[in-house]
Write a protein that holds these residues in place. Structure first.
Motif, PDB file in Angstrom:
ATOM      1  N   VAL A   1      26.550  43.362  64.825  1.00 37.76           N
ATOM      2  CA  VAL A   1      25.435  44.141  64.050  1.00 37.76           C
ATOM      3  C   VAL A   1      25.320  44.079  62.928  1.00 37.76           C
ATOM      4  O   VAL A   1      25.761  44.562  61.361  1.00 37.76           O
ATOM      5  CB  VAL A   1      25.843  46.146  63.896  1.00 37.76           C
ATOM      6  N   GLY A   2      23.914  43.585  62.085  1.00 33.78           N
ATOM      7  CA  GLY A   2      23.414  43.078  61.267  1.00 33.78           C
ATOM      8  C   GLY A   2      22.452  44.413  60.542  1.00 33.78           C
ATOM      9  O   GLY A   2      22.346  44.290  59.438  1.00 33.78           O
ATOM     10  N   PHE A   3      22.214  44.625  61.173  1.00 33.85           N
ATOM     11  CA  PHE A   3      20.585  45.590  61.127  1.00 33.85           C
ATOM     12  C   PHE A   3      20.552  46.767  61.195  1.00 33.85           C
ATOM     13  O   PHE A   3      21.906  47.302  62.777  1.00 33.85           O
ATOM     14  CB  PHE A   3      19.466  44.978  61.519  1.00 33.85           C
ATOM     15  N   PHE A   4      20.187  48.135  60.534  1.00 37.17           N
ATOM     16  CA  PHE A   4      20.556  49.458  60.422  1.00 37.17           C
ATOM     17  C   PHE A   4      19.788  50.151  60.809  1.00 37.17           C
ATOM     18  O   PHE A   4      18.946  50.074  59.481  1.00 37.17           O
ATOM     19  CB  PHE A   4      21.658  50.106  59.777  1.00 37.17           C
TER      20      PHE A   4
ATOM     21  N   GLY B   1      17.759  38.382  70.038  1.00 38.95           N
ATOM     22  CA  GLY B   1      19.143  38.083  70.197  1.00 38.95           C
ATOM     23  C   GLY B   1      20.206  39.554  68.581  1.00 38.95           C
ATOM     24  O   GLY B   1      21.094  39.245  69.054  1.00 38.95           O
ATOM     25  N   ASN B   2      18.927  39.941  67.818  1.00 39.43           N
ATOM     26  CA  ASN B   2      19.851  40.415  66.607  1.00 39.43           C
ATOM     27  C   ASN B   2      19.713  41.691  67.382  1.00 39.43           C
ATOM     28  O   ASN B   2      19.240  42.620  68.114  1.00 39.43           O
ATOM     29  CB  ASN B   2      19.125  40.948  65.569  1.00 39.43           C
ATOM     30  N   ARG B   3      21.496  42.474  66.696  1.00 41.70           N
ATOM     31  CA  ARG B   3      21.945  43.344  67.376  1.00 41.70           C
ATOM     32  C   ARG B   3      21.993  44.438  66.052  1.00 41.70           C
ATOM     33  O   ARG B   3      21.490  44.281  65.326  1.00 41.70           O
ATOM     34  CB  ARG B   3      23.769  43.086  67.367  1.00 41.70           C
ATOM     35  N   TRP B   4      21.094  46.229  66.221  1.00 43.23           N
ATOM     36  CA  TRP B   4      20.994  46.364  65.811  1.00 43.23           C
ATOM     37  C   TRP B   4      21.150  47.691  65.991  1.00 43.23           C
ATOM     38  O   TRP B   4      21.887  47.638  67.226  1.00 43.23           O
ATOM     39  CB  TRP B   4      19.501  47.062  65.868  1.00 43.23           C
ATOM     40  N   ASP B   5      21.890  49.067  65.224  1.00 48.61           N
ATOM     41  CA  ASP B   5      21.531  50.431  65.323  1.00 48.61           C
ATOM     42  C   ASP B   5      21.159  50.782  65.320  1.00 48.61           C
ATOM     43  O   ASP B   5      20.560  51.236  64.315  1.00 48.61           O
ATOM     44  CB  ASP B   5      23.449  50.622  64.534  1.00 48.61           C
ATOM     45  N   LEU B   6      21.172  51.980  65.688  1.00 46.89           N
ATOM     46  CA  LEU B   6      19.989  53.178  65.718  1.00 46.89           C
ATOM     47  C   LEU B   6      20.928  54.200  65.658  1.00 46.89           C
ATOM     48  O   LEU B   6      21.665  54.857  66.210  1.00 46.89           O
ATOM     49  CB  LEU B   6      19.161  53.373  66.758  1.00 46.89           C
ATOM     50  N   LEU B   7      20.718  54.412  64.018  1.00 46.45           N
ATOM     51  CA  LEU B   7      21.211  55.847  62.948  1.00 46.45           C
ATOM     52  C   LEU B   7      20.879  57.316  62.780  1.00 46.45           C
ATOM     53  O   LEU B   7      20.012  57.300  62.470  1.00 46.45           O
ATOM     54  CB  LEU B   7      22.602  55.687  62.203  1.00 46.45           C
ATOM     55  N   GLN B   8      21.804  58.384  63.082  1.00 47.93           N
ATOM     56  CA  GLN B   8      20.849  59.481  62.762  1.00 47.93           C
ATOM     57  C   GLN B   8      22.727  60.027  62.286  1.00 47.93           C
ATOM     58  O   GLN B   8      23.351  60.565  62.804  1.00 47.93           O
ATOM     59  CB  GLN B   8      20.575  60.591  64.029  1.00 47.93           C
ATOM     60  N   PHE B   9      22.579  60.031  60.440  1.00 50.66           N
ATOM     61  CA  PHE B   9      23.620  60.645  60.088  1.00 50.66           C
ATOM     62  C   PHE B   9      23.895  62.041  60.126  1.00 50.66           C
ATOM     63  O   PHE B   9      22.613  62.559  59.857  1.00 50.66           O
ATOM     64  CB  PHE B   9      23.399  60.381  58.319  1.00 50.66           C
TER      65      PHE B   9
END
Length: 129
Positions: free
Chosen positions: A77-80, A120-128
């Protein structure tokens, strides 16, 4: 001194396909699209509500860049993408056909789910929390 991260380059196979995905599926804003000549463009997209941090969409040129599309971070994962409402954004992304690799999970730092863009880029969807 104050510095901010202005943009990160994302190598994509086609400018217009990338613009369409990020603006239509993720509601990013197309902030710049400047013709630089010779088939090159300066294309910046930004997440909704963001006042810093953009993606510079760069169309792959040559075999090395073409090989890097979707694998710029070696499969990690390279993008957040941080959100203020995980459930809302997860549901909206699903409804627009964004591919999630997993169900949402709670980690010590908050809610997260891994998804891929169509390149093909892996991302995280995040909520802190």
């Amino acid at each position: 001194m104050r510095q901010t991260l202005y943009a990160v380059t994302l190598v994509v196979p086609d400018y217009d396909a990338a613009i369409a995905f990020y603006t239509q599926k993720l509601s990013f804003t197309l902030t710049q699209d400047v013709d630089l000549g010779g088939g090159k463009r300066w294309v910046l997209v930004s997440p909704p509500g963001s006042d810093s941090g953009s993606l510079l969409l760069a169309q792959a040129d040559g075999p090395n860049q073409i090989a890097a599309v979707g694998n710029q971070t070696g499969g990690r994962v390279g993008f957040f993408l941080q959100t203020d409402d995980f459930e809302r954004d997860h549901a909206e992304m699903l409804s627009k056909g964004v591919h999630f690799e997993e169900d949402p999970r709670q980690e010590p730092y908050g809610w997260v789910a891994v998804w891929r863009d169509p390149f093909g880029n892996r991302w995280d969807l995040l909520q802190f929390t």
